[in-house]
Motif scaffolding. Structure first.
Motif, PDB file in Angstrom:
ATOM      1  N   UNK A   1      -4.730  18.960  26.595  1.00 59.92           N
ATOM      2  CA  UNK A   1      -4.558  19.560  25.271  1.00 59.92           C
ATOM      3  C   UNK A   1      -3.409  18.881  24.529  1.00 59.92           C
ATOM      4  N   UNK A   2      -2.313  18.670  25.219  1.00 63.61           N
ATOM      5  CA  UNK A   2      -1.159  18.006  24.608  1.00 63.61           C
ATOM      6  C   UNK A   2      -1.533  16.600  24.150  1.00 63.61           C
ATOM      7  N   UNK A   3      -2.298  15.879  24.957  1.00 58.82           N
ATOM      8  CA  UNK A   3      -2.699  14.522  24.589  1.00 58.82           C
ATOM      9  C   UNK A   3      -3.531  14.515  23.312  1.00 58.82           C
ATOM     10  N   UNK A   4      -4.485  15.434  23.214  1.00 60.75           N
ATOM     11  CA  UNK A   4      -5.325  15.464  22.018  1.00 60.75           C
ATOM     12  C   UNK A   4      -4.512  15.797  20.776  1.00 60.75           C
ATOM     13  N   UNK A   5      -3.571  16.713  20.919  1.00 58.12           N
ATOM     14  CA  UNK A   5      -2.709  17.053  19.789  1.00 58.12           C
ATOM     15  C   UNK A   5      -1.877  15.843  19.355  1.00 58.12           C
ATOM     16  N   UNK A   6      -1.412  15.080  20.328  1.00 57.90           N
ATOM     17  CA  UNK A   6      -0.577  13.914  20.013  1.00 57.90           C
ATOM     18  C   UNK A   6      -1.351  12.856  19.248  1.00 57.90           C
ATOM     19  N   UNK A   7      -2.615  12.655  19.616  1.00 56.60           N
ATOM     20  CA  UNK A   7      -3.382  11.567  19.014  1.00 56.60           C
ATOM     21  C   UNK A   7      -4.325  12.031  17.912  1.00 56.60           C
ATOM     22  N   UNK A   8      -4.226  13.295  17.536  1.00 58.53           N
ATOM     23  CA  UNK A   8      -4.957  13.781  16.369  1.00 58.53           C
ATOM     24  C   UNK A   8      -4.105  13.428  15.141  1.00 58.53           C
ATOM     25  N   UNK A   9      -4.302  12.224  14.656  1.00 61.42           N
ATOM     26  CA  UNK A   9      -3.458  11.677  13.594  1.00 61.42           C
ATOM     27  C   UNK A   9      -4.266  11.597  12.299  1.00 61.42           C
ATOM     28  N   UNK A  10      -3.762  12.212  11.263  1.00 60.03           N
ATOM     29  CA  UNK A  10      -4.423  12.158   9.962  1.00 60.03           C
ATOM     30  C   UNK A  10      -4.283  10.764   9.368  1.00 60.03           C
ATOM     31  N   UNK A  11      -5.251  10.379   8.535  1.00 59.69           N
ATOM     32  CA  UNK A  11      -5.161   9.024   7.975  1.00 59.69           C
ATOM     33  C   UNK A  11      -4.138   8.928   6.843  1.00 59.69           C
ATOM     34  N   UNK A  12      -3.465  10.023   6.560  1.00 55.62           N
ATOM     35  CA  UNK A  12      -2.343   9.987   5.613  1.00 55.62           C
ATOM     36  C   UNK A  12      -1.012   9.782   6.319  1.00 55.62           C
ATOM     37  N   UNK A  13      -1.031   9.805   7.666  1.00 63.02           N
ATOM     38  CA  UNK A  13       0.204   9.652   8.429  1.00 63.02           C
ATOM     39  C   UNK A  13       0.504   8.182   8.682  1.00 63.02           C
ATOM     40  N   UNK A  14       1.773   7.873   8.776  1.00 59.14           N
ATOM     41  CA  UNK A  14       2.207   6.493   8.947  1.00 59.14           C
ATOM     42  C   UNK A  14       2.375   6.149  10.429  1.00 59.14           C
ATOM     43  N   UNK A  15       1.279   6.282  11.187  1.00 62.09           N
ATOM     44  CA  UNK A  15       1.280   5.889  12.593  1.00 62.09           C
ATOM     45  C   UNK A  15      -0.146   5.604  13.037  1.00 62.09           C
ATOM     46  N   UNK A  16      -0.265   4.939  14.185  1.00 59.77           N
ATOM     47  CA  UNK A  16      -1.588   4.552  14.676  1.00 59.77           C
ATOM     48  C   UNK A  16      -2.457   5.771  14.896  1.00 59.77           C
ATOM     49  N   UNK A  17      -3.779   5.622  14.647  1.00 61.37           N
ATOM     50  CA  UNK A  17      -4.695   6.746  14.826  1.00 61.37           C
ATOM     51  C   UNK A  17      -5.930   6.287  15.616  1.00 61.37           C
ATOM     52  N   UNK A  18      -5.829   6.270  16.920  1.00 63.08           N
ATOM     53  CA  UNK A  18      -6.956   5.815  17.727  1.00 63.08           C
ATOM     54  C   UNK A  18      -8.069   6.840  17.883  1.00 63.08           C
ATOM     55  N   UNK A  19      -7.795   8.129  17.643  1.00 61.20           N
ATOM     56  CA  UNK A  19      -8.732   9.169  18.056  1.00 61.20           C
ATOM     57  C   UNK A  19      -9.604   9.731  16.945  1.00 61.20           C
ATOM     58  N   UNK A  20      -9.068   9.882  15.750  1.00 60.36           N
ATOM     59  CA  UNK A  20      -9.812  10.525  14.668  1.00 60.36           C
ATOM     60  C   UNK A  20      -9.641   9.776  13.365  1.00 60.36           C
ATOM     61  N   UNK A  21     -10.677   9.917  12.497  1.00 57.27           N
ATOM     62  CA  UNK A  21     -10.643   9.280  11.172  1.00 57.27           C
ATOM     63  C   UNK A  21     -10.475   7.780  11.307  1.00 57.27           C
ATOM     64  N   UNK A  22     -11.239   7.204  12.225  1.00 50.63           N
ATOM     65  CA  UNK A  22     -11.039   5.802  12.601  1.00 50.63           C
ATOM     66  C   UNK A  22     -12.258   5.294  13.353  1.00 50.63           C
ATOM     67  N   UNK A  23     -12.524   3.973  13.333  1.00 49.69           N
ATOM     68  CA  UNK A  23     -13.662   3.444  14.078  1.00 49.69           C
ATOM     69  C   UNK A  23     -13.605   3.721  15.574  1.00 49.69           C
TER      70      UNK A  23
END
Length: 287
Positions: free
Chosen positions: A35-57
């Motif tokens: 659960x903690x991992x998913x929360x960490x990598x649930x990154x919005x595309x408005x955020x200034x960091x890598x987003x491997x999990x959501x809103x991304x290819x």
């Protein structure tokens, strides 16, 4: 090689073993790590960091590896267990066997939406929602979100339209990509183009933690994403010449170059690439 089955085809014994394995890794603390991992990598595309999990290819390959890691944790306590899939285009009722007392339990009660039935109900003594997820310790659900803003599950036609798209993903490679299989299935709503769909709509329909970044707090998350993984498999078979795109990070400098993962870019937290996750046939198959 093992098989992931449709949850409606599981025997009573298979359901019991799956539930028991989930509860065992919950007691060990390993479940909460997921659960903690998913929360960490649930990154919005408005955020200034890598987003491997959501809103991304890399939405599909990242979740494939995530699901495999969870499955391996289950198999460490019961080697005969695998993650079944929930085909929500078929099992659309709030009384489907998926929600039975001996499997995932049912909807939340009126008022506080607290789940009162099944092995993951707080009162059963085995399932406590992690700190910082909600104000309570119990699992909640709100099937269909009845009231002023109801939600329905996606249909077979919704999925078929996504599967027909011959292109994997398109620029700008995020939540506002108007074409491409990835966002048609991931389902981010695009103003004046299309509403929230497929994957995202299912999360909304279940409600509770499933509607946010801590969605794995509800064990139905894994069955939902097993089906999402199966849909990627079906799309690749329907379009064998279609490639994962972008093949490399975008050429133009800027946000998308830094935040989007190309075919051979290692995805955190595992440093595995999307290319390494294109073929699962030597690990598991779908029944």
């Amino acid at each position: 090689m093992y098989t992931r089955k449709n949850q409606r085809d599981l025997t009573r014994t298979e359901k019991r073993r799956l539930v028991d394995a989930i509860l065992r890794i919950k007691r060990s603390g390993r479940y909460d790590d997921f659960v903690v991992m998913h929360r960490e990598y649930y990154v919005m595309d408005t955020e200034n960091r890598s987003r491997p999990a959501h809103m991304t290819p890399s939405f599909f390959p990242w979740h494939r590896r995530y699901l495999l890691e969870f499955e391996r944790a289950l198999q460490a306590v019961d080697p005969g267990v695998s993650v079944p899939y929930w085909d929500w285009t078929q099992d659309r009722s709030t009384t489907s066997s998926l929600w039975a007392e001996d499997f995932l339990g049912g909807n939340g009660r009126p008022g506080d939406r607290r789940v009162m039935t099944g092995p993951f109900a707080y009162d059963a003594g085995n399932w406590k929602v992690g700190t910082g997820i909600t104000d309570q310790n119990w699992l909640t659900r709100n099937f269909g979100r009845p009231g002023r803003d109801p939600v329905s599950l996606p249909t077979a036609d919704d999925v078929a339209r996504a599967l027909k798209d011959p292109v994997y993903d398109t620029e700008p490679w995020n939540s506002v990509s108007t074409e491409g299989f990835r966002n048609r299935i991931e389902g981010w709503g695009i103003h004046r183009v299309r509403p929230v769909a497929n994957h995202n709509r299912v999360h909304q329909w279940v409600g509770g933690p499933m509607a946010g970044a801590a969605s794995p707090e509800d064990p139905v998350f894994w069955l939902h994403h097993s089906f999402i993984d199966l849909l990627w498999d079906r799309w690749r078979k329907a379009h064998p010449k279609a490639a994962y795109v972008p093949g490399r990070k975008p050429d133009a400098p800027g946000r998308e170059r830094r935040h989007v993962f190309g075919l051979d870019d290692p995805m955190p937290p595992w440093t595995v690439t999307p290319r390494a996750l294109l073929d699962h046939s030597k690990v598991y198959r779908y029944a």
